[in-house]
Every structure is written in C-alpha cells, then in structure tokens.
Write a protein that holds these residues in place. Structure first.
Motif, mmCIF file in Angstrom:
data_model
loop_
_atom_site.group_PDB
_atom_site.id
_atom_site.type_symbol
_atom_site.label_atom_id
_atom_site.label_comp_id
_atom_site.label_asym_id
_atom_site.label_seq_id
_atom_site.Cartn_x
_atom_site.Cartn_y
_atom_site.Cartn_z
ATOM 1 N N THR A 1 0.819 -1.215 0.000
ATOM 2 C CA THR A 1 0.000 0.000 0.000
ATOM 3 C C THR A 1 0.849 1.260 0.000
ATOM 4 O O THR A 1 0.475 2.275 -0.598
ATOM 5 N N ASN A 2 2.028 1.217 0.616
ATOM 6 C CA ASN A 2 2.881 2.402 0.632
ATOM 7 C C ASN A 2 3.551 2.624 -0.722
ATOM 8 O O ASN A 2 3.748 3.768 -1.140
ATOM 9 N N ILE A 3 3.901 1.543 -1.409
ATOM 10 C CA ILE A 3 4.417 1.688 -2.775
ATOM 11 C C ILE A 3 3.330 2.246 -3.687
ATOM 12 O O ILE A 3 3.575 3.119 -4.531
ATOM 13 N N ASP A 4 2.116 1.739 -3.501
ATOM 14 C CA ASP A 4 0.994 2.247 -4.291
ATOM 15 C C ASP A 4 0.745 3.722 -3.997
ATOM 16 O O ASP A 4 0.397 4.497 -4.900
ATOM 17 N N ARG A 5 0.921 4.131 -2.754
ATOM 18 C CA ARG A 5 0.767 5.547 -2.401
ATOM 19 C C ARG A 5 1.812 6.398 -3.115
ATOM 20 O O ARG A 5 1.510 7.477 -3.623
#
Length: 517
Positions: free
Chosen positions: A343-347
């Motif tokens: 989710t942080n990479i996607d952010r």
C-alpha cells in the motif's frame, strides 16, 4: 703651450676595472649587464595561458566584492553598472536605476500611479484567470465539468476579479504615496518605501476574508526572510540549512493538526491532505477517539471498511477487534490491501501521478507569463529543466506521504508484536518531523525555502487556533490586515534600497507586477 694641452681623462672609480678581476670575468659581467638592460627595455610578451589566468583572477577579484560572489541585478546595464561601481559594498544597499521612476510633478505622480494600477491589475487578473483555467481543465479531463463553465468561472468569477483589484489598488497606493513622498521630501530612501508599503497594505481589504490570512502569513514570512538575509549579509548571524529546519518543524505541526486537530487547518487543505494520503477521514476520527481514551464504536468501524472493498483478513481483524484497542490497526487505515509495503508503494506511485499536473501548472504557467523571452531564446533547455524540476517536486511529495504512512504502519505492527509504545498524540508530530527531514532532501535546494514559507504560515495558524481554543491567547480583529501592512512596510523598504535581501521570487513578482516604482 704645455699648459694648454689637455690632460688625459682619468677613468672614474665606478668604471675602472678592478685590477684583481680577471679579464674573462670582466667580459662576463659586461655581458650580464648588457643582457639585463636589454630585458628591462624590452619586456617579454605574456602568453595566451597567462593572459587567460590573469583575466580569470581579475573576474574572481571583482566578484569577491559582491554579496555571495554575485554582481547585483541591473549590473549589465550601463546605468546599473555606474550606480553599482560607486558603491562596491552592495551589502548596505544600492538603488539600481532601472527600478526607479522620476516624477517631477504631483500630476505626474498621479498619472504614473493610475497607469501602474491599470497595468498591475490587468496582469494579475490575467495570471490568476489563467491558473484557474488550467486547474479547471483538470476537472474537465476527469469528466467533472464542461469547458464553457470552467472558462466562465475562471475569467468572470469573483476569485480572479478580487485578485486583480487587490493588486491594482496596492500598486496605485504604493506608487502614489512613494513617489509623492519622494517629491515632497526631496529624497528617495527607505522611509518612503516603509510608509508607502504600510499604506498600500490596506488594499488587502478588497480580498475575501479567508484569503487575507494567507496573504498576511506569506508576506510576514517573506519580510522576516528579508530581515534575516540583511543580518546575514552584514555578518551579524547565519544558520545553515535553516530553510530545511523550518520546513520540518512546520510540517510536524501540520501533520499533528491533520491527525489530532483537523479543524485548525483550512478545510480545502485538509481535504487535499486526505485525498493525497489516501487514508479515510473516518479512520482519522476513530484514531483520535482512541488517543483521547474513548472506546470505539465497532459498528462504525465495520461500516467504514465495508465501503473500501475490504479483504478477508481485514474483515477478520475488525470482527475480533476490541472497543478499547490501543490504536486503530492497519486494517482500518488501508482495508483494501493487507500488505503495508504494497500500500505504501501504491501511495508513492499514486501521489506522483496525481500531483504531477498540479506542479506542472505551477511551474509552466509562470514560465509562459513571466519568462517568455528566456523560453523563446532556449526552449529545449528551459522546457527540459522545468519538466525535470516538476518530476522532482512530485517525487518529494510522494516520498513525504509514503514515509509518513510507513511510520504509522510500523507503529501498529510493533504494537501487535507486544511492544509497549502507547499511542500518544505527540507521536504523530514526531512522525511528521521525520518525514519532512527526509523528504525535503529530495527537493532541489533552491526551492526548500519556498516550501518552508508555504508550510510555516499554516502551522502557525493551526498552533494559534489550538492555543486560542485553550484560552491561552486572545483574538484581534483584522489582525491579518495589520500583519500584512507591517510585512509590506518591511518588504517594500527592502525593495526600495536593498532588494537583494529578498528572495528572487518576491523580487521578480514585485517587479513584474508593480513595474517601476
């Protein structure tokens, strides 16, 4: 007759050869003397390499006389060069003639003020309308409006009209008072600039009340920057990386307000932060509930996660959650995906894609409006550099968002592992500080001060509202107009005599909008 025969001339002691000196040595001495005379009478010509070195050294010696090794603005013009050469100590301020305008009569002063107001108002109105049009086109591209509606709102809306009227009135008052005082007092100095800037600051009443605070905060910060630079150039004080530190402290306060006191920051700014961070606003409210020691409503938690296509693990976590859980788990912060890393990479990717058009608008519109000559002179280099800076700024914000959320997820995972870390509200201030210190290094150094001056006013306003709520400070009516007038008094005083202490952005904006004083 013998008495009239001249006696032979005796050699002088200086020219008489020493009897003990060998003949060969005498010849060598004569040869050396002859060679010495020849060298003195015909000096050797300098080589091209030595000439280049001497010219380079001359330029370095010349630059050493200026602030930070840079010649003052206007130096390339004959008038500016003449004025600057009269005072090598540019630190104390030299009025470059290209910034001045002579009005010999009061009628001329009034005419100059009226024409300047028309020019400033029209230019600022056009720039604001163009920015609004570009931002509105982003909505059109997303299917949220029509081009005609966006164009009408951009050019006939109150936002652009107020903006242009404000700058037009400021220009009129500034030129009228400044040149009038110069004509009346017979001198052009800082006092004229300070008085004119303070009176012209009253034009802020034209702007909408919610916009006045922004203008007051920004210009107050700019005026303090001028005071700091003036002291720095005079050797009174200096602090390296002060802009990065200011940005970090301001960001920490803003992130604290975002998580704990969202009503102390502007509503539009909070919505932008929620959209950029991609964390549900309800999740932030539930986390505040637990920080303040109140139990959670599990039905509301379940209703929230159901709206974001939750995973099976998320549903299981929420079903087994206690009302007095120490902190809202990651299942409530990103219910659509289980992996915190994913989710942080996607952010990071999502923020970069979302914010790139905004930074492109902010970078390319001033380029077209204010630096068209430079763009036409070297379009490839200017466009490539502007594009790279836009990507760099987008990456800066993406790093900030991803790093902040990574710290939140790490905190939750450590709590689940049994670490007794608690869920103090000050942790979110600390997380903001760490994120800001790391992310600001991604941005180019010349823009760090601008970012600090953007976030510091919002942080100060949030802190003031929190303290006011606790009855630690009192409110003052129209404080924003008084602050703006005070700030413009300092700014225009510096602009009048010591423009190099202001940031290049402020100097260029004042010069392009207000023109000659």
């Amino acid at each position: 007759m013998a008495d009239h025969i001249p006696s032979p001339v005796e050699p002088s002691p200086a020219t008489t050869p020493d009897e003990t000196t060998p003949v060969g040595a005498q010849s060598l001495s004569s040869s050396s003397s002859s060679q010495t005379i020849t060298n003195d009478s015909e000096p050797t010509k300098p080589t091209a390499k030595s000439t280049h070195r001497s010219r380079k050294q001359q330029r370095e010696d010349d630059r050493a006389n200026w602030v930070n090794g840079k010649r003052p603005k206007g130096y390339r013009t004959p008038e500016g060069r003449e004025a600057a050469e009269k005072c090598k100590n540019y630190k104390s301020g030299v009025s470059i003639p290209y910034l001045t305008h002579s009005c010999k009569t009061y009628e001329g002063v009034l005419k100059h003020a009226i024409l300047g107001a028309i020019r400033s108002g029209g230019l600022s109105y056009g720039a604001k309308a163009l920015v609004n049009l570009c931002l509105g086109m982003l909505k059109v591209m997303k299917g949220k409006g029509s081009f005609l509606t966006v164009a009408k709102d951009a050019f006939t809306g109150a936002d652009a009209l107020r903006f242009g009227s404000f700058f037009g009135m400021f220009s009129f008052l500034w030129k009228l008072v400044n040149n009038g005082l110069t004509l009346y007092r017979g001198t052009d100095d800082r006092i004229n600039g300070a008085i004119a800037g303070a009176i012209a600051g009253l034009a802020l009443f034209i702007e909408a009340p919610e916009r006045r605070v922004t203008f007051a905060q920004q210009m107050f910060i700019r005026s303090m920057q001028g005071v700091y630079n003036a002291g720095k150039y005079r050797g009174q004080f200096s602090f390296r990386h002060g802009d990065a530190l200011l940005f970090a402290i301001g960001s920490a306060q803003v992130m604290y307000a975002y998580t704990m006191h969202p009503d102390t920051i502007p509503k539009e700014f909070f919505q932008f932060m929620v959209k950029t961070a991609r964390v549900p606003a309800e999740a932030l409210a539930m986390n505040r509930t637990r920080v303040r020691g109140f139990p959670l409503d599990l039905k509301q938690v379940r209703a929230m996660v159901d709206r974001f296509n939750p995973t099976a693990l998320t549903l299981e976590t929420v079903a087994n959650m206690s009302e007095t859980v120490e902190a809202l788990p990651c299942a409530g912060l990103h219910p659509w995906v289980d992996s915190c890393r994913e989710t942080n990479i996607d952010r990071f990717v999502g923020v970069t894609k979302t914010i790139f058009p905004v930074y492109a608008t902010l970078n390319f519109v001033p380029l077209v409006v204010l630096r068209m000559k430079r763009l036409l002179k070297d379009p490839v280099n200017v466009l490539s550099k502007t594009t790279f800076n836009t990507l760099r700024s987008s990456a800066f914000l993406a790093v900030f968002v991803a790093l902040y959320q990574t710290q939140i997820c790490t905190h939750r995972n450590l709590l689940n592992a049994g670490w007794k870390l608690g869920n103090s509200k000050y942790l979110y201030w600390l997380f903001g500080l760490v994120s800001a210190v790391s992310a600001i290094m991604v941005e180019q150094e010349s823009r760090r001060a601008e970012l600090a001056f953007y976030v510091i006013p919002k942080a100060a306003d949030s802190l003031y509202r929190i303290l006011y709520r606790k009855n630690w400070v009192k409110g003052v009516r129209h404080w924003e107009v008084m602050t703006f007038s005070f700030a413009m008094s300092l700014v225009m005083s510096f602009y009048q005599r010591e423009e190099q202490v202001l940031s290049p952005f402020v100097t260029k904006m004042i010069y392009h909008i207000l023109g000659k004083n």
